[in-house]
Design a protein around this motif. Structure first.
Motif, mmCIF file in Angstrom:
data_model
loop_
_atom_site.group_PDB
_atom_site.id
_atom_site.type_symbol
_atom_site.label_atom_id
_atom_site.label_comp_id
_atom_site.label_asym_id
_atom_site.label_seq_id
_atom_site.Cartn_x
_atom_site.Cartn_y
_atom_site.Cartn_z
ATOM 1 N N ILE A 341 0.826 -1.207 0.000
ATOM 2 C CA ILE A 341 0.000 0.000 0.000
ATOM 3 C C ILE A 341 0.866 1.265 0.000
ATOM 4 O O ILE A 341 0.623 2.207 -0.749
ATOM 5 N N GLY A 342 1.898 1.280 0.850
ATOM 6 C CA GLY A 342 2.764 2.450 0.908
ATOM 7 C C GLY A 342 3.484 2.690 -0.410
ATOM 8 O O GLY A 342 3.635 3.830 -0.859
ATOM 9 N N LYS A 343 3.931 1.620 -1.052
ATOM 10 C CA LYS A 343 4.608 1.745 -2.342
ATOM 11 C C LYS A 343 3.655 2.305 -3.399
ATOM 12 O O LYS A 343 4.027 3.156 -4.205
ATOM 13 N N GLY A 344 2.408 1.823 -3.373
ATOM 14 C CA GLY A 344 1.419 2.325 -4.325
ATOM 15 C C GLY A 344 1.167 3.803 -4.146
ATOM 16 O O GLY A 344 1.031 4.557 -5.127
ATOM 17 N N THR A 345 1.114 4.253 -2.906
ATOM 18 C CA THR A 345 0.913 5.675 -2.619
ATOM 19 C C THR A 345 2.067 6.514 -3.168
ATOM 20 O O THR A 345 1.868 7.567 -3.772
ATOM 21 N N LYS A 346 3.296 6.051 -2.962
ATOM 22 C CA LYS A 346 4.467 6.772 -3.471
ATOM 23 C C LYS A 346 4.452 6.855 -4.994
ATOM 24 O O LYS A 346 4.815 7.880 -5.585
ATOM 25 N N GLN A 347 4.024 5.752 -5.637
ATOM 26 C CA GLN A 347 3.965 5.752 -7.097
ATOM 27 C C GLN A 347 2.921 6.741 -7.617
ATOM 28 O O GLN A 347 3.139 7.417 -8.625
ATOM 29 N N CYS A 348 1.782 6.823 -6.923
ATOM 30 C CA CYS A 348 0.767 7.815 -7.298
ATOM 31 C C CYS A 348 1.318 9.235 -7.159
ATOM 32 O O CYS A 348 1.106 10.090 -8.025
ATOM 33 N N ASP A 349 2.014 9.491 -6.049
ATOM 34 C CA ASP A 349 2.582 10.815 -5.811
ATOM 35 C C ASP A 349 3.605 11.182 -6.892
ATOM 36 O O ASP A 349 3.658 12.318 -7.363
ATOM 37 N N LYS A 350 4.411 10.203 -7.274
ATOM 38 C CA LYS A 350 5.446 10.444 -8.279
ATOM 39 C C LYS A 350 4.822 10.805 -9.632
ATOM 40 O O LYS A 350 5.265 11.732 -10.312
ATOM 41 N N ALA A 351 3.739 10.073 -10.014
ATOM 42 C CA ALA A 351 3.053 10.372 -11.277
ATOM 43 C C ALA A 351 2.387 11.742 -11.222
ATOM 44 O O ALA A 351 2.424 12.503 -12.194
ATOM 45 N N GLU A 352 1.784 12.066 -10.070
ATOM 46 C CA GLU A 352 1.150 13.379 -9.918
ATOM 47 C C GLU A 352 2.186 14.490 -10.045
ATOM 48 O O GLU A 352 1.945 15.503 -10.719
ATOM 49 N N HIS A 353 3.325 14.326 -9.402
ATOM 50 C CA HIS A 353 4.387 15.339 -9.470
ATOM 51 C C HIS A 353 4.840 15.531 -10.914
ATOM 52 O O HIS A 353 5.038 16.669 -11.372
ATOM 53 N N HIS A 354 4.996 14.423 -11.643
ATOM 54 C CA HIS A 354 5.407 14.512 -13.051
ATOM 55 C C HIS A 354 4.379 15.289 -13.877
ATOM 56 O O HIS A 354 4.746 16.133 -14.704
ATOM 57 N N ILE A 355 3.107 15.023 -13.640
ATOM 58 C CA ILE A 355 2.044 15.698 -14.392
ATOM 59 C C ILE A 355 2.076 17.203 -14.150
ATOM 60 O O ILE A 355 2.015 18.013 -15.087
ATOM 61 N N ILE A 356 2.202 17.577 -12.900
ATOM 62 C CA ILE A 356 2.187 19.008 -12.558
ATOM 63 C C ILE A 356 3.440 19.718 -13.067
ATOM 64 O O ILE A 356 3.376 20.841 -13.564
ATOM 65 N N GLU A 357 4.585 19.032 -12.957
ATOM 66 C CA GLU A 357 5.845 19.661 -13.351
ATOM 67 C C GLU A 357 6.081 19.651 -14.855
ATOM 68 O O GLU A 357 6.697 20.565 -15.408
ATOM 69 N N HIS A 358 5.600 18.631 -15.566
ATOM 70 C CA HIS A 358 5.958 18.452 -16.968
ATOM 71 C C HIS A 358 4.747 18.389 -17.898
ATOM 72 O O HIS A 358 4.865 17.971 -19.042
ATOM 73 N N GLY A 359 3.594 18.778 -17.427
ATOM 74 C CA GLY A 359 2.440 18.911 -18.306
ATOM 75 C C GLY A 359 1.785 17.633 -18.754
ATOM 76 O O GLY A 359 1.061 17.619 -19.757
ATOM 77 N N GLY A 360 2.013 16.536 -18.066
ATOM 78 C CA GLY A 360 1.248 15.317 -18.336
ATOM 79 C C GLY A 360 1.649 14.552 -19.572
ATOM 80 O O GLY A 360 0.804 13.940 -20.223
ATOM 81 N N LYS A 361 2.953 14.545 -19.932
ATOM 82 C CA LYS A 361 3.398 13.796 -21.101
ATOM 83 C C LYS A 361 3.792 12.377 -20.676
ATOM 84 O O LYS A 361 4.575 12.185 -19.752
ATOM 85 N N PHE A 362 3.223 11.353 -21.373
ATOM 86 C CA PHE A 362 3.479 9.951 -21.056
ATOM 87 C C PHE A 362 3.739 9.160 -22.340
ATOM 88 O O PHE A 362 3.508 9.649 -23.451
ATOM 89 N N LYS A 363 4.184 7.924 -22.140
ATOM 90 C CA LYS A 363 4.326 6.985 -23.248
ATOM 91 C C LYS A 363 3.554 5.708 -22.928
ATOM 92 O O LYS A 363 3.625 5.190 -21.808
ATOM 93 N N GLU A 364 2.804 5.220 -23.934
ATOM 94 C CA GLU A 364 2.076 3.958 -23.802
ATOM 95 C C GLU A 364 2.403 3.114 -25.023
ATOM 96 O O GLU A 364 2.139 3.512 -26.155
ATOM 97 N N ASP A 365 3.038 1.955 -24.795
ATOM 98 C CA ASP A 365 3.486 1.095 -25.899
ATOM 99 C C ASP A 365 4.369 1.851 -26.881
ATOM 100 O O ASP A 365 4.292 1.676 -28.102
ATOM 101 N N GLY A 366 5.218 2.745 -26.355
ATOM 102 C CA GLY A 366 6.155 3.474 -27.203
ATOM 103 C C GLY A 366 5.607 4.721 -27.851
ATOM 104 O O GLY A 366 6.358 5.500 -28.468
ATOM 105 N N HIS A 367 4.303 4.966 -27.736
ATOM 106 C CA HIS A 367 3.678 6.135 -28.358
ATOM 107 C C HIS A 367 3.439 7.220 -27.300
ATOM 108 O O HIS A 367 2.911 6.952 -26.222
ATOM 109 N N GLU A 368 3.823 8.438 -27.634
ATOM 110 C CA GLU A 368 3.632 9.539 -26.697
ATOM 111 C C GLU A 368 2.188 10.030 -26.705
ATOM 112 O O GLU A 368 1.519 10.027 -27.732
#
Length: 431
Positions: A341-368
């Motif tokens: 549970i704690g690891k899952g929470t940290k992973q959520c926080d990390k994704a949220e931080h990335h979204i706020i700092e970098h505008g929500g850019k991701f890759k899914e199956d190699g496609h941005e």
């Protein structure tokens, strides 16, 4: 007055289990005309049943264990165990910190909110493992579900009266019900698999039994049934949907070692189920699975779900939590929760931080791709496939934040009960 252990030692084990099993089930219905006049409750009978099951699995019985238990004795047993539990809780309150108390409640009392909820969909969790289950045991997840439904039906249909008094029911047990309904028939396709989930009377060491947390033995060794000769008895139907996935997993292991193939399949299966649930109840939404992000500090999100300007950041955890009693193995239990549970929470926080700092850019199956979001409408959600109870959802395991913790079954119940996308979003935002 005789102690609970002495009472158990003097009774015929199958007679005692049968009467506690039916008593537990019927105390949650209106079958008894004098239910409200009893000195014990449904939950106290449930605790006594788990106590007796675990005691029998870890204690050998002498030749004197052959008496049919009568109402006065079974009432004394249930009430004595309930009083011991009250005393124990009172003494433990001074030694357990807040989180330990929460974890202890989860371990002991999970499932009590929906005691008769037998339709928990364990079948489609196991579906992803069908080929390896079939190869070893000649049955599949559908067979397991069908055999369980058959067992529940036989149990439900075995009571032949209604409006009876509890005293009469216990003392004239065979006049009211058929205890053979607790037995798993050999012609069931899942019999061989179920046999691995059974334990003999006295099979385990006495020091494996914990008076304050008796069900820990059942969870640790994953034994749902009592085996006498080649007959398997199911004293508590409720344990089957709650623990069956972990029990099947243990059956697929050798010497309790992890099965990497099982773990990989279960990860994919659980993530697919969460994807399906959100896509079903929030129709028109977009689900991105296993999305990668970051350059220097890379990360991955199990799920990103976009719906009407709202963004769910989802982590799915199928990892196991320690079955040890929290009061006797505080460190191990806490670590197991933090690792999942704690690891899952940290992973959520990390994704949220990335979204706020970098505008929500991701890759899914190699496609941005870029997620659409409103910072006020980000919902972080950790979904566990372990039995956590309903007391923990807003109790973060590490540090306070706004991540919601739910079990998969809680998620289904909430979404199906509300069954309106806008109101469901409101629920998550307010949580």
């Amino acid at each position: 007055m005789e102690t609970p252990d002495k009472i158990i030692q003097s009774c015929d084990p199958l007679d005692l289990l049968s009467k506690l099993s039916y008593l537990k089930w019927l105390m949650a219905t209106d079958a008894f005309s004098d239910r409200d006049k009893q000195p014990f409750t449904f939950l106290e009978v449930k605790y006594a049943l788990h106590y007796v099951m675990s005691y029998l699995l870890s204690h050998k019985l002498g030749e004197a264990a052959n008496q049919s238990i009568q109402y006065e004795t079974i009432s004394t047993l249930i009430c004595a165990l309930a009083q011991e539990e009250i005393n124990r809780k009172f003494n433990e309150e001074a030694t357990l910190d807040k989180l330990s108390g929460k974890l202890q409640y989860t371990q002991k009392d999970s499932g009590e909110l929906l005691p008769l909820f037998y339709s928990v969909p364990f079948h489609h969790i196991l579906e992803g493992e069908d080929d390896i289950i079939s190869a070893k045991y000649g049955c599949n997840s559908n067979d397991i579900l069908n055999d369980f439904v058959t067992l529940v039906g036989a149990f439900n249909n075995s009571v032949r009266a209604k409006g009876m008094k509890v005293f009469d029911f216990v003392n004239r047990f065979n006049d009211y019900c058929n205890s053979s309904a607790l037995a798993i028939q050999k012609n069931m396709k899942s019999y061989g698999l179920f046999k691995t989930m059974s334990g003999r009377i006295g099979q385990f060491a006495e020091d494996e039994f914990d008076h304050g947390y008796p069900i820990s033995l059942i969870k640790k060794f994953r034994k749902l049934f009592i085996r006498v000769d080649d007959i398997l008895y199911c004293p508590d139907l409720e344990l089957v949907p709650n623990l069956i996935v972990r029990c099947v997993e243990r059956a697929m292991q050798q010497d309790k070692r992890q099965n990497p193939e099982w773990d990989l399949r279960m990860k994919k299966r659980t993530e697919k189920l969460v994807n399906g649930a959100l896509s079903h109840y929030f129709k028109g939404g977009t689900y991105h699975a296993n999305s990668e992000f970051g350059q220097k500090e890379k990360g991955e999100s199990d799920g990103l779900f976009e719906f009407l300007g709202h963004l769910f950041i989802i982590e799915v955890k199928a990892g196991k939590l320690s079955p040890d009693p929290v009061e006797s193995n505080n460190t191990t239990v806490h670590q197991s929760y933090k690792a999942t549970i704690g690891k899952g929470t940290k992973q959520c926080d990390k994704a949220e931080h990335h979204i706020i700092e970098h505008g929500g850019k991701f890759k899914e199956d190699g496609h941005e791709f870029r997620v659409n979001y409103d910072i006020e409408h980000i919902i972080k959600l950790v979904i566990s496939f372990e039995d956590l109870s309903a007391v923990l959802p807003d109790e973060n395991i590490q540090t306070p934040n706004h991540t919601i913790l739910m079990t998969y079954f809680d998620l289904l119940i909430v979404l199906d009960y509300i069954n309106e996308p806008i109101l469901s979003l409101k629920y998550f935002l307010e949580r």
